[in-house]
Design an enzyme around this catalytic site. Sequence first.
Site, PDB file in Angstrom:
ATOM      1  N   SER A   1     -12.067 -28.059  -2.727  1.00  0.00           N
ATOM      2  CA  SER A   1     -11.822 -27.143  -1.613  1.00  0.00           C
ATOM      3  C   SER A   1     -11.130 -25.883  -2.076  1.00  0.00           C
ATOM      4  O   SER A   1     -10.997 -24.939  -1.309  1.00  0.00           O
ATOM      5  CB  SER A   1     -10.913 -27.811  -0.589  1.00  0.00           C
ATOM      6  OG  SER A   1     -11.457 -29.014  -0.164  1.00  0.00           O
TER       7      SER A   1
ATOM      8  N   ASN B   1     -11.640 -22.202   3.636  1.00  0.00           N
ATOM      9  CA  ASN B   1     -10.257 -22.686   3.565  1.00  0.00           C
ATOM     10  C   ASN B   1      -9.238 -21.579   3.363  1.00  0.00           C
ATOM     11  O   ASN B   1      -8.064 -21.740   3.688  1.00  0.00           O
ATOM     12  CB  ASN B   1     -10.120 -23.754   2.488  1.00  0.00           C
ATOM     13  CG  ASN B   1     -10.703 -25.061   2.961  1.00  0.00           C
ATOM     14  OD1 ASN B   1     -10.462 -25.465   4.091  1.00  0.00           O
ATOM     15  ND2 ASN B   1     -11.501 -25.708   2.131  1.00  0.00           N
TER      16      ASN B   1
END
Length: 291
Positions: A119, A190
């Site tokens: 991520s 993110n």
Amino acid sequence: MDVRTVGIVGAGQMGNGIAHVMSLAGYDVLLNDVSDEALKTAMTVIDRNLERQVSREKISADEKAAAMGRILTTPTLSELGRTDLVIEAATERETVKQAIFEDLLPHLQPHTILTSNTSSISITRLASRTDRPEKFMGFHFMNPVPVMQLVELIRGIATDSETFEACKAVVANLGKTAATAEDFPAFIVNRILMPMINEAVYTLYEGVGSVMSIDSSMKLGANHPMGPLELADFIGLDTCLAIMNVLHDGLADTKYRPCPLLTKYVEAGWLGRKTKRGFYDYRGDTPVPTR
Ligand code: NAD
């Protein structure tokens, strides 16, 4: 380059979702985890999620059976050496990912594309420690994988066009949409989402609102389908903290400092849904706020 077999390292919530969509799209899947328990659970979860698609008439019972038949599990990482594409989806810790790549590299075929579902960790740095930085890239699925339409594709500095095009073709075969992100900490989704979640935890920490008032405010006031704390529990609080640390370290800006309360929940092992406790307690029939 033609991808037929896909190796997935890590059979947690992301790994099992990736195995699900890959096998449904016709790829042969080899799913690996250090934990036998995780492999067993993954097969149960995939079976249940495919069954849900059958009951909603999105796929037939035959398609489900064929998809289940295309997934093999193995506790032996070296077996993934025979695949065309490897997607690493293990715990979000750079040392863990690096050790996996080191163990795997001697077994890979020369043409195998190596990717990470990280991520936030630098793709260029992960790639530079392998024997194939030109065949390495970020393949970032969203959670829950069978439902979410987007896949972020992240090229490292050395990633070649053939590798990028091959990954783009796989995303298209899955019926998903690729967004290309540059290789900077946490990429696009993110980079924007995690500071919002972290700010929601600060709002809780400073007593501005309770878990319920923060989540309802964002659901009813900003039209978000889930509140930020509910979403944090869904993602996993350890993953949220790891991403905030990568943003903080990688961009060296105090606006990304992780909230101490987020750290406290992780220290307690209250990691969200996967451990049945986070900002909500999931051990009963309905989630109960923990603050
Ligand atoms: P998870 O904790 O559910 O699963 C991680 C799995 O990796 C566990 O089953 C663990 O046993 C396994 N593992 C650990 N070390 C291993 C090793 N050396 N070899 C093989 N398996 C190993 O975590 P997750 O939420 O599935 O996240 C996995 C990756 O996906 C992380 O990089 C995370 O940042 C990324 N990701 C997570 C989300 C999310 O919403 N949770 C979304 C997109 C990407």
